[in-house]
Design a protein around this motif. Sequence first.
Motif, PDB file in Angstrom:
ATOM      1  N   CYS A 385       0.830  -1.208   0.000  1.00 21.69           N
ATOM      2  CA  CYS A 385       0.000   0.000   0.000  1.00 21.69           C
ATOM      3  C   CYS A 385       0.863   1.257   0.000  1.00 21.69           C
ATOM      4  N   ALA A 386       1.985   1.216   0.735  1.00 25.74           N
ATOM      5  CA  ALA A 386       2.894   2.367   0.749  1.00 25.74           C
ATOM      6  C   ALA A 386       3.451   2.591  -0.660  1.00 25.74           C
ATOM      7  N   LYS A 389       0.856   4.087  -2.979  1.00 23.03           N
ATOM      8  CA  LYS A 389       0.741   5.523  -2.736  1.00 23.03           C
ATOM      9  C   LYS A 389       1.895   6.274  -3.414  1.00 23.03           C
ATOM     10  N   GLN A 390       3.117   5.698  -3.286  1.00 24.29           N
ATOM     11  CA  GLN A 390       4.290   6.348  -3.863  1.00 24.29           C
ATOM     12  C   GLN A 390       4.154   6.484  -5.385  1.00 24.29           C
ATOM     13  N   GLN A 392       1.437   6.799  -7.013  1.00 25.16           N
ATOM     14  CA  GLN A 392       0.486   7.891  -7.278  1.00 25.16           C
ATOM     15  C   GLN A 392       1.185   9.237  -7.136  1.00 25.16           C
ATOM     16  N   VAL A 393       2.007   9.358  -6.089  1.00 24.08           N
ATOM     17  CA  VAL A 393       2.745  10.600  -5.872  1.00 24.08           C
ATOM     18  C   VAL A 393       3.691  10.869  -7.051  1.00 24.08           C
ATOM     19  N   LEU A 423      -5.182   1.767   4.737  1.00 24.70           N
ATOM     20  CA  LEU A 423      -5.771   2.631   3.700  1.00 24.70           C
ATOM     21  C   LEU A 423      -5.929   4.060   4.216  1.00 24.70           C
ATOM     22  N   HIS A 426      -2.556   5.961   4.305  1.00 19.57           N
ATOM     23  CA  HIS A 426      -2.044   6.452   3.019  1.00 19.57           C
ATOM     24  C   HIS A 426      -3.106   7.162   2.198  1.00 19.57           C
ATOM     25  N   GLN A 427      -4.290   7.357   2.778  1.00 22.45           N
ATOM     26  CA  GLN A 427      -5.375   8.002   2.034  1.00 22.45           C
ATOM     27  C   GLN A 427      -5.613   7.313   0.695  1.00 22.45           C
ATOM     28  N   LEU A 428      -5.817   5.983   0.762  1.00 25.20           N
ATOM     29  CA  LEU A 428      -6.052   5.224  -0.468  1.00 25.20           C
ATOM     30  C   LEU A 428      -7.512   4.776  -0.523  1.00 25.20           C
ATOM     31  N   ASP A 429      -7.998   4.643  -1.764  1.00 24.79           N
ATOM     32  CA  ASP A 429      -9.371   4.221  -1.981  1.00 24.79           C
ATOM     33  C   ASP A 429      -9.432   2.686  -2.055  1.00 24.79           C
TER      34      ASP A 429
END
Length: 564
Positions: A385-386, A389-390, A392-393, A423, A426-429
């Motif tokens: 998950c980290a 997120k990365q 996406q960044v 989730l 990391h503010q993930l959907d």
Amino acid sequence: MDASAHKAGNIIIADDDPSILLLLRHILSEENYDVTEARSGMEAIELCREFTYDLAIFDLVMPDVDGISACKEITLQVSNPPPVLIITSLDDDASVSSAFDAGAIDYITKPINWSVFKQRVKRIVESEQNRQKVKRLEFHDSLTGLPNRTLLLDRLESATLRAQRNQSMLALLMVDIDNLKLINETLGHSNGDKVIMSVANRLGKTIRDTDTLSRSGGDEFILIIENIQQLEDVGLMAAKFSRTIEHSLTIMDQDLHIKASIGISMYPQDGTDIGSLLSHSDAALYRAKEQGGNIYEFYSPDLGRQARRRLELESNLRHALENDELVVYYQPKINLTTGIAEGMEALVRWNHPEKGIIPPDDFIPVAEETGLIIPLGKQVIEKACAQFKQWQVDNIPVTNISINVSGRQFKEQNLVSLLQDVLNKHQLDATHIELELTESTLLKNEQQAESILNELHNMGLQISIDDFGTGYASLSYLKRLPIDILKIDKSFTDGILHDPDDIAIVNAIYGLAKGLGLKLVAEGIETSEQLEKIKQLGVDYGQGYLWSPPRPAEQYLELLESLS
Ligand code: C2E
Ligand code: CA
Ligand code: CA
């Protein structure tokens, strides 16, 4: 002096008449017997099953089960039956002979002549106690009180039969005290005996009720361990036995260090009859001694290696989890209509400091068995998950990520709260996260699985069935459970060009998936010919070496940078 410690014997009495019971108890207690009362024949049988007595005294006439039937039942069904004395008022020939036929040792008539009664009881109890003593001597070692070789052979015979019936493993451990000879020679045999008793005590405390510990004479103990689940359990037990034995004992102001060697043979791998099991554990013991003692050896070097490797693997894996040695690789999932990589499957690797990258098939099974899959699975979810997120960044177009979840993890890990936490962090959907489960995971405990699956699905997670087509015949669960994706197992992709069965199966899976509104992914596509055929059959997504093997995340960044 405490009278109860020196009872003359153990007697059970059964009569439906409370006044007779009272009288019998009174007389027998006066003679210092320990008396147990039963109000019926049935109760007497139950008690005799549970406890051992030196004598049973039954009334001939009782309402439910009479004395004769109780006697018959006990003599035939109880493993260590007491002699039975029948009390009767009917001294006719028929009842006397039926008492003897039922196995009674004697009968006594009412009204009871108490002095004759006492004499008779005394004689029967004493001879029973002698019989028991002889029996114990015959089957037990006089020094330690443990079963002797005769009893061991008998137990081993039954244990192998049980193992055969239950298709289970059994271990025969031969334990030998390494330096007993020296102790005997320098400190004398009576001190040697002390060592033997101390080892017997310690071993006795370590084993389970179902195991048999015996002393075969000399410095040798033999243990039978039944119902073995995994080979490494035997290694663990052998190591535990050595640890328990290895202690110092002070005899004649000398600190003696006791050590033992252990030889192990396994049913059925090393033999299925007691002769070969015994000779093979002996051979293993010999090898253990040859290596200098204080060690355990399996008869078959392969089994030994296997048991040791598993144990070693477990402790190394534990260490790896603490030292953050796990890494996650990613393999792209391609949309076959557009040819664009949309998702990534997270696949764990163990980056071993000496051995390098270890594939998951080498350690996931052990992690499952030992429960280490729980912390391991947590790390994979956190890392994946980290990374997601990365990406996406970094503006890398990965639209979803899939994570493998194994059986025990699915059942024992609180996936719902773990995923919610990660989730959130990391503010993930959740709708971009896919969980890959196998059919066996879902079908092992269907009810529990259904409720967990519903919760996960309600959170928005996508559920995918991994290795689809290899597991179960029943497909009805596909309708009942909230499933989104089927991953067609690599074995079907392998045969897709030449094997008509594989083509037929993929076709059938396609029909099923379309009917139920599920997405299809084909795993393990290696060639463009396979890809063409898979596309022809209507499959939506593909994964495989044709595009990329699983790689560390950094490599995707480099790949993109090199393209731009
Ligand atoms: P899987 O989920 O079925 O993963 C697919 C396996 O096939 C992967 O092996 C992948 O490297 C391999 N593969 C993919 N494309 C091709 C191809 O074109 N040709 C060939 N020959 N192989 C291909 P990997 O990474 O060694 O994983 C093996 C298994 O380990 C996985 O099977 C999965 O069941 C398990 N696993 C991996 N990571 C995890 C994890 O994080 N948690 C759990 N519980 N299990 C995992
Ligand atoms: Ca998978
Ligand atoms: Ca798979």
